[in-house]
Design an enzyme around this catalytic site. Structure first.
Site, PDB file in Angstrom:
ATOM      1  CE  LYS A 245      -4.242   0.941   2.639  1.00 15.21           C
ATOM      2  NZ  LYS A 245      -5.015   0.658   3.767  1.00 15.21           N
TER       3      LYS A 245
HETATM    4  C1  E4P Z   1      -8.111   1.766   4.092  1.00 18.56           C
HETATM    5  O1  E4P Z   1      -7.502   0.962   3.465  1.00 18.56           O
HETATM    6  C2  E4P Z   1      -8.069   2.294   5.336  1.00 18.56           C
HETATM    7  O2  E4P Z   1      -7.455   1.704   6.372  1.00 18.56           O
HETATM    8  C3  E4P Z   1      -9.214   2.732   6.099  1.00 18.56           C
HETATM    9  O3  E4P Z   1     -10.465   2.494   5.714  1.00 18.56           O
HETATM   10  C4  E4P Z   1      -9.456   4.187   6.538  1.00 18.56           C
HETATM   11  O4  E4P Z   1     -10.595   4.426   7.230  1.00 18.56           O
HETATM   12  P1  E4P Z   1     -10.949   5.557   8.388  1.00 18.56           P
HETATM   13  O5  E4P Z   1     -10.951   6.824   7.428  1.00 18.56           O
HETATM   14  O6  E4P Z   1     -11.986   5.071   9.196  1.00 18.56           O
HETATM   15  O7  E4P Z   1      -9.421   5.655   8.934  1.00 18.56           O
END
Ligand code: E4P
Length: 221
Positions: free
Chosen positions: A83
């Site tokens: 990522k």
């Molecule tokens: C996605 O890969 C992220 O880890 C996640 O969905 C972020 O979500 P949040 O806005 O609840 O931190």
């Protein structure tokens, strides 16, 4: 539509995986930090438990650091998706890692153009954060519609991974649009499982069964 769990919590991962619900996992540095301990142990364990794609995020912000970390992360398993953030260096790393056969998830996507560029760089997944857009008064789900339309127009192979999901209605809307993947916090997946009528219905079935048993004590299923 595939369901990923958005967590580094091993207990939740095992629980939902045992129900056959999980096609993959997404993590990020904040989710790792929430669990504490050594993230290496979590990454090792998650990649063993889950057969599908597991997104592990780099923390370097420069190309060379992202490349090094991406290659190290990939050693945790063939199911690791690296990522990277939606930045110029992130896209450069996306292109290089993808060309070397290492799949990439470009994260922190907040506009259709960012998704378009990440797809052009060879990303396997783009992660638009819909909840964070909702939080600032924009329509997060509208972004998913726009990305879906753009990717369909040009037959991009890049998958739309709907992230930052806050509640079950987000999931229904993403599924209606035809998003490829939703990544869910364990609390949202738990809410999707239950319905008050299911609970009441089961209580009634069991109460009626007890009545039947009162007249036939030896009865068994
Ligand atoms: C996605 O890969 C992220 O880890 C996640 O969905 C972020 O979500 P949040 O806005 O609840 O931190």
């Amino acid at each position: 539509m595939k369901i990923f769990l958005d967590t580094a919590n091993l207990e939740s991962i095992r629980t939902f995986n045992d129900m056959g619900l999980l096609d993959g996992i997404t993590t990020n540095p904040s989710l790792m930090s929430k669990e504490g301990g050594n993230p290496k142990d979590a990454m090792e364990e998650i990649t063993k438990i889950i057969k599908g794609d597991v997104s592990l995020e780099v923390v370097s912000t420069e190309y060379s650091g992202m490349m090094e970390e991406g290659k190290r992360l990939r050693k945790y398993g063939d199911n690791v998706v690296v990522k990277v953030p939606m930045t110029p260096d992130g896209l450069k790393a996306c292109k290089s890692l993808s060309s070397e056969g290492i799949p990439v998830n470009v994260t922190l996507i907040f506009s259709p153009n960012q998704a378009l560029l990440a797809a052009k760089s060879g990303a396997r997944y783009v992660s638009p954060f819909i909840g964070r857009l909702d939080d600032i008064g924009q329509d997060g789900m509208h972004l998913i519609k726009e990305i879906k339309e753009i990717f369909s127009n040009y037959n991009f192979g890049t998958k739309i991974l709907v992230a930052s999901i806050r509640h079950p209605v987000h999931v229904v809307e993403a599924a209606k649009i035809g998003a490829d993947v939703v990544t869910l916090p364990p609390a949202v997946l738990n809410k999707m499982l239950s319905h008050p009528l299911t609970k009441i219905g089961l209580e009634n079935f069991l109460a009626d069964w007890e009545k039947l048993k009162a007249g036939n004590p030896d009865i068994k299923i």
